[in-house]
Scaffold this motif. Sequence first.
Motif, PDB file in Angstrom:
ATOM      1  N   ARG A   1     -15.295  16.999 -14.354  1.00 22.33           N
ATOM      2  CA  ARG A   1     -15.072  15.714 -13.693  1.00 22.33           C
ATOM      3  C   ARG A   1     -13.596  15.373 -13.498  1.00 22.33           C
ATOM      4  N   HIS A   2     -12.733  16.330 -13.805  1.00 20.01           N
ATOM      5  CA  HIS A   2     -11.305  16.100 -13.618  1.00 20.01           C
ATOM      6  C   HIS A   2     -10.969  15.898 -12.143  1.00 20.01           C
ATOM      7  N   ALA A   3     -11.671  16.618 -11.265  1.00 21.04           N
ATOM      8  CA  ALA A   3     -11.394  16.496  -9.826  1.00 21.04           C
ATOM      9  C   ALA A   3     -11.645  15.076  -9.329  1.00 21.04           C
ATOM     10  N   ILE A   4     -12.586  14.381  -9.940  1.00 17.84           N
ATOM     11  CA  ILE A   4     -12.839  12.984  -9.555  1.00 17.84           C
ATOM     12  C   ILE A   4     -11.581  12.146  -9.780  1.00 17.84           C
ATOM     13  N   GLU A   5     -10.994  12.312 -10.955  1.00 15.18           N
ATOM     14  CA  GLU A   5      -9.784  11.555 -11.294  1.00 15.18           C
ATOM     15  C   GLU A   5      -8.624  11.962 -10.385  1.00 15.18           C
ATOM     16  N   ILE A   6      -8.474  13.265 -10.168  1.00 15.48           N
ATOM     17  CA  ILE A   6      -7.368  13.769  -9.355  1.00 15.48           C
ATOM     18  C   ILE A   6      -7.413  13.177  -7.953  1.00 15.48           C
ATOM     19  N   VAL A   7      -8.600  13.241  -7.325  1.00 13.23           N
ATOM     20  CA  VAL A   7      -8.727  12.784  -5.941  1.00 13.23           C
ATOM     21  C   VAL A   7      -8.561  11.274  -5.837  1.00 13.23           C
ATOM     22  N   ARG A   8      -9.201  10.554  -6.734  1.00 13.27           N
ATOM     23  CA  ARG A   8      -9.082   9.093  -6.704  1.00 13.27           C
ATOM     24  C   ARG A   8      -7.626   8.659  -6.851  1.00 13.27           C
ATOM     25  N   ASN A   9      -6.924   9.232  -7.809  1.00  8.60           N
ATOM     26  CA  ASN A   9      -5.520   8.876  -8.016  1.00  8.60           C
ATOM     27  C   ASN A   9      -4.643   9.338  -6.854  1.00  8.60           C
ATOM     28  N   ALA A  10      -4.989  10.474  -6.266  1.00  7.66           N
ATOM     29  CA  ALA A  10      -4.210  10.992  -5.141  1.00  7.66           C
ATOM     30  C   ALA A  10      -4.275  10.056  -3.942  1.00  7.66           C
ATOM     31  N   ILE A  11      -5.437   9.454  -3.725  1.00 11.29           N
ATOM     32  CA  ILE A  11      -5.599   8.505  -2.617  1.00 11.29           C
ATOM     33  C   ILE A  11      -4.865   7.195  -2.913  1.00 11.29           C
ATOM     34  N   VAL A  12      -5.096   6.677  -4.098  1.00 12.05           N
ATOM     35  CA  VAL A  12      -4.586   5.346  -4.441  1.00 12.05           C
ATOM     36  C   VAL A  12      -3.082   5.353  -4.687  1.00 12.05           C
ATOM     37  N   GLU A  13      -2.600   6.359  -5.429  1.00 15.20           N
ATOM     38  CA  GLU A  13      -1.218   6.331  -5.889  1.00 15.20           C
ATOM     39  C   GLU A  13      -0.264   7.191  -5.062  1.00 15.20           C
TER      40      GLU A  13
ATOM     41  N   GLY B   1     -14.566  11.383  -6.138  1.00 15.70           N
ATOM     42  CA  GLY B   1     -13.216  10.817  -6.168  1.00 15.70           C
ATOM     43  C   GLY B   1     -12.942   9.965  -4.948  1.00 15.70           C
ATOM     44  N   ILE B   2     -13.409  10.447  -3.783  1.00 15.94           N
ATOM     45  CA  ILE B   2     -13.215   9.710  -2.529  1.00 15.94           C
ATOM     46  C   ILE B   2     -13.974   8.389  -2.546  1.00 15.94           C
ATOM     47  N   PHE B   3     -15.190   8.411  -3.066  1.00 15.72           N
ATOM     48  CA  PHE B   3     -16.062   7.240  -2.965  1.00 15.72           C
ATOM     49  C   PHE B   3     -15.979   6.287  -4.159  1.00 15.72           C
ATOM     50  N   THR B   4     -15.157   6.599  -5.150  1.00 14.75           N
ATOM     51  CA  THR B   4     -14.975   5.661  -6.260  1.00 14.75           C
ATOM     52  C   THR B   4     -13.603   4.988  -6.204  1.00 14.75           C
TER      53      THR B   4
ATOM     54  N   MET C   1       0.848  -1.197   0.000  1.00 14.15           N
ATOM     55  CA  MET C   1       0.000   0.000   0.000  1.00 14.15           C
ATOM     56  C   MET C   1       0.883   1.246   0.000  1.00 14.15           C
ATOM     57  N   THR C   2       0.427   2.290  -0.721  1.00 15.47           N
ATOM     58  CA  THR C   2       1.158   3.545  -0.793  1.00 15.47           C
ATOM     59  C   THR C   2       1.268   4.185   0.588  1.00 15.47           C
ATOM     60  N   GLU C   3       2.445   4.721   0.900  1.00 17.10           N
ATOM     61  CA  GLU C   3       2.654   5.371   2.190  1.00 17.10           C
ATOM     62  C   GLU C   3       1.745   6.593   2.321  1.00 17.10           C
ATOM     63  N   GLU C   4       1.184   6.788   3.520  1.00 19.87           N
ATOM     64  CA  GLU C   4       0.256   7.889   3.746  1.00 19.87           C
ATOM     65  C   GLU C   4       0.962   9.233   3.658  1.00 19.87           C
ATOM     66  N   ASN C   5       0.317  10.179   2.961  1.00 21.59           N
ATOM     67  CA  ASN C   5       0.830  11.529   2.806  1.00 21.59           C
ATOM     68  C   ASN C   5       0.082  12.448   3.767  1.00 21.59           C
ATOM     69  N   ASN C   6       0.795  13.107   4.661  1.00 23.22           N
ATOM     70  CA  ASN C   6       0.145  13.918   5.691  1.00 23.22           C
ATOM     71  C   ASN C   6      -0.241  15.321   5.229  1.00 23.22           C
ATOM     72  N   LYS C   7       0.183  15.707   4.047  1.00 26.59           N
ATOM     73  CA  LYS C   7      -0.189  17.024   3.536  1.00 26.59           C
ATOM     74  C   LYS C   7      -1.646  17.044   3.054  1.00 26.59           C
ATOM     75  N   TRP C   8      -2.218  18.241   3.031  1.00 27.95           N
ATOM     76  CA  TRP C   8      -3.499  18.439   2.356  1.00 27.95           C
ATOM     77  C   TRP C   8      -3.246  18.491   0.845  1.00 27.95           C
ATOM     78  N   LEU C   9      -4.199  18.002   0.064  1.00 29.43           N
ATOM     79  CA  LEU C   9      -4.186  18.260  -1.377  1.00 29.43           C
ATOM     80  C   LEU C   9      -5.318  19.232  -1.659  1.00 29.43           C
TER      81      LEU C   9
END
Length: 334
Positions: free
Chosen positions: A48-60, A81-84, A1-9
Amino acid sequence: MTEENNKWLVVVNPKASVGKSEKDWPLIKQTLINEGIEFDDVLTEYPRHAIEIVRNAIVEKGYRKFISVGGDGTNNEVINGIFTQEAVPTTEITMATMPIGTGNDWRRTFDIPLEYDKVAKIIKVQHTYAHDIGKLTYYDDGNTRIRYFLNAAGTGLDEMVCHSTNMMKQQGKGGTIRYLISLVKCMLTYKVTHIQLTIDDELVFDDAILNLSIGNGRFNGGGMMTMPNAIPNDGLLDVTVIKKVSIFKFAANVKNIYDGSFINKIDEVKTYRGKNIHIVSIPPHSLKVETEGENLNNSPFDFEVLPKAVNMVIPKDIGQKKQKKKYRFKKNNN
């Protein structure tokens, strides 16, 4: 699992509030820096770009905290993004908002200010509220689609006005006055649609509607208190139905719609509450739906509440503020 990032995005929609977001972003960025908030930022480039940004930010990239800079539509994309994504439970995600402009219906329920410096201080404190999320299933060219929402959704006149308002925004025209212009125009042309409304497996309404609002928050439509009894963490969705009503009666009650008292002053209004809501239109597929300003496709619709599913940053003293007036639910004769 990707290491947790403590910064805000920080996810910035530069087109929010007809470009005000892009204009004000340098000031907002400096305000966040002044509060000592550690963050990375990204600007959206298309719908809908924000959906992709947030989803990828969480996962990757391991982000767990997000600030949405824009309006209710931007909030909606961040939520989706959070819920997909399935990398982490959504209850491990924290979301804050930096509202732009005068619409921003979600922030009204929590009295979140519009001044950037005040919002930055709220984000710095990071006081969170376990917030319910709505899940909508609808149809698009015969295929089922899912959309999540933080605040509210609507069908009937609401969706038609939303579509008209979005067309105005594309022409560089926005604001509450434009919304009211769209509302009047749509009321003159909208044809009521028959629906069957089932809540928690019980048929509660079988008649024609002018409008139906559903959600966790009290406000939609740019400040209209359409669901004055809604509580965003009670595990229930509130539903307000308006049957066919004359434009003159509607106009006479505009003030009552903005303060929530219309649910007791207009006989054609019915209110409900439940965990699972099913809406069928007659004829089939004759209604469309909007969620926080995003026009979506056809009925039938299924709504489900996801209790306390995400952590939203709100003012720490919200519970100490003057309680808003509550309106007792009318006895509905179906």
